[in-house]
Design a protein around this motif. Structure first.
Motif, PDB file in Angstrom:
ATOM      1  N   SER A  26      -4.820   8.583   1.742  1.00  0.00           N
ATOM      2  CA  SER A  26      -5.124   7.466   2.625  1.00  0.00           C
ATOM      3  C   SER A  26      -4.368   6.229   2.155  1.00  0.00           C
ATOM      4  O   SER A  26      -3.760   5.507   2.963  1.00  0.00           O
ATOM      5  CB  SER A  26      -6.628   7.192   2.651  1.00  0.00           C
ATOM      6  N   ALA A  27      -4.363   6.004   0.860  1.00  0.00           N
ATOM      7  CA  ALA A  27      -3.636   4.862   0.306  1.00  0.00           C
ATOM      8  C   ALA A  27      -2.136   5.009   0.551  1.00  0.00           C
ATOM      9  O   ALA A  27      -1.455   4.029   0.861  1.00  0.00           O
ATOM     10  CB  ALA A  27      -3.937   4.718  -1.184  1.00  0.00           C
ATOM     11  N   LEU A  28      -1.619   6.224   0.438  1.00  0.00           N
ATOM     12  CA  LEU A  28      -0.192   6.453   0.681  1.00  0.00           C
ATOM     13  C   LEU A  28       0.204   6.088   2.110  1.00  0.00           C
ATOM     14  O   LEU A  28       1.316   5.621   2.351  1.00  0.00           O
ATOM     15  CB  LEU A  28       0.176   7.906   0.406  1.00  0.00           C
ATOM     16  N   SER A  29      -0.699   6.290   3.047  1.00  0.00           N
ATOM     17  CA  SER A  29      -0.367   5.979   4.439  1.00  0.00           C
ATOM     18  C   SER A  29      -0.091   4.490   4.640  1.00  0.00           C
ATOM     19  O   SER A  29       0.636   4.110   5.557  1.00  0.00           O
ATOM     20  CB  SER A  29      -1.480   6.452   5.389  1.00  0.00           C
ATOM     21  N   GLN A  30      -0.622   3.654   3.762  1.00  0.00           N
ATOM     22  CA  GLN A  30      -0.362   2.215   3.842  1.00  0.00           C
ATOM     23  C   GLN A  30       1.097   1.876   3.560  1.00  0.00           C
ATOM     24  O   GLN A  30       1.590   0.828   3.974  1.00  0.00           O
ATOM     25  CB  GLN A  30      -1.237   1.449   2.851  1.00  0.00           C
ATOM     26  N   LEU A  31       1.773   2.752   2.863  1.00  0.00           N
ATOM     27  CA  LEU A  31       3.165   2.498   2.523  1.00  0.00           C
ATOM     28  C   LEU A  31       4.088   2.615   3.732  1.00  0.00           C
ATOM     29  O   LEU A  31       5.278   2.272   3.635  1.00  0.00           O
ATOM     30  CB  LEU A  31       3.611   3.438   1.407  1.00  0.00           C
ATOM     31  N   ALA A  32       3.559   3.036   4.864  1.00  0.00           N
ATOM     32  CA  ALA A  32       4.356   3.097   6.097  1.00  0.00           C
ATOM     33  C   ALA A  32       4.925   1.727   6.441  1.00  0.00           C
ATOM     34  O   ALA A  32       5.955   1.621   7.111  1.00  0.00           O
ATOM     35  CB  ALA A  32       3.511   3.637   7.247  1.00  0.00           C
ATOM     36  N   VAL A  33       4.278   0.678   5.966  1.00  0.00           N
ATOM     37  CA  VAL A  33       4.756  -0.689   6.194  1.00  0.00           C
ATOM     38  C   VAL A  33       6.181  -0.856   5.655  1.00  0.00           C
ATOM     39  O   VAL A  33       6.982  -1.598   6.220  1.00  0.00           O
ATOM     40  CB  VAL A  33       3.813  -1.702   5.503  1.00  0.00           C
TER      41      VAL A  33
END
Length: 143
Positions: free
Chosen positions: A19-26
């Motif tokens: 879930s935290a990794l998905s924030q890196l889409a930014v």
């Protein structure tokens, strides 16, 4: 990428970390095969820590340039949750997929929402169908 590779290598189920990794889409400006693979793996878990909106906003940002890749990531997210916020991001993402010629994927997503009882993409679906009919009749997409 290292964290995604380690999780994959260890066949680890780490939903909070993914879930935290998905924030890196930014920070993603190019959807390479390796990045797509990492986001496809992380996307189903994006909402575990309420990061689904970050993923959706960034998929909408990337949809015009990388429609096939965005569709794969969006479908992956839908395997575990129904992205519904921000509404403009969801609608924009699906519209951009259709605008890029990915009508099948855009319609599939709309139908999947309807099948799950959501009306969020009802008008979007109608708009896509109208544009697709116009394209079939004239050979040009009307917006």
């Amino acid at each position: 990428m290292k964290v995604a590779e380690q999780a994959r290598a260890n066949q680890a189920n780490l939903p909070e970390l993914q879930s935290a990794l998905s924030q890196l889409a930014v920070f993603v400006h190019e959807l390479t095969p390796a990045i797509v693979e990492a986001l496809v793996e992380a996307a189903p878990h994006a909402q575990v820590r309420h990061h689904g909106h970050v993923l959706v906003e960034n998929l909408a940002r990337l949809a015009s340039q990388y429609p096939k890749e965005v569709a794969a990531i969006f479908r992956s997210a839908m395997s575990e949750f129904l992205p519904d916020y921000p509404k403009e991001g969801v609608i924009g993402c699906v519209d951009r997929l259709a605008d890029a010629g990915e009508f099948e994927e855009a319609e599939w997503i709309c139908n999947a929402y309807a099948d799950r009882g959501s009306n969020l993409l009802k008008d979007t679906y109608e708009g896509i169908r109208t544009r697709r009919r116009a394209l079939n009749e004239t050979g040009q997409i009307s917006t």
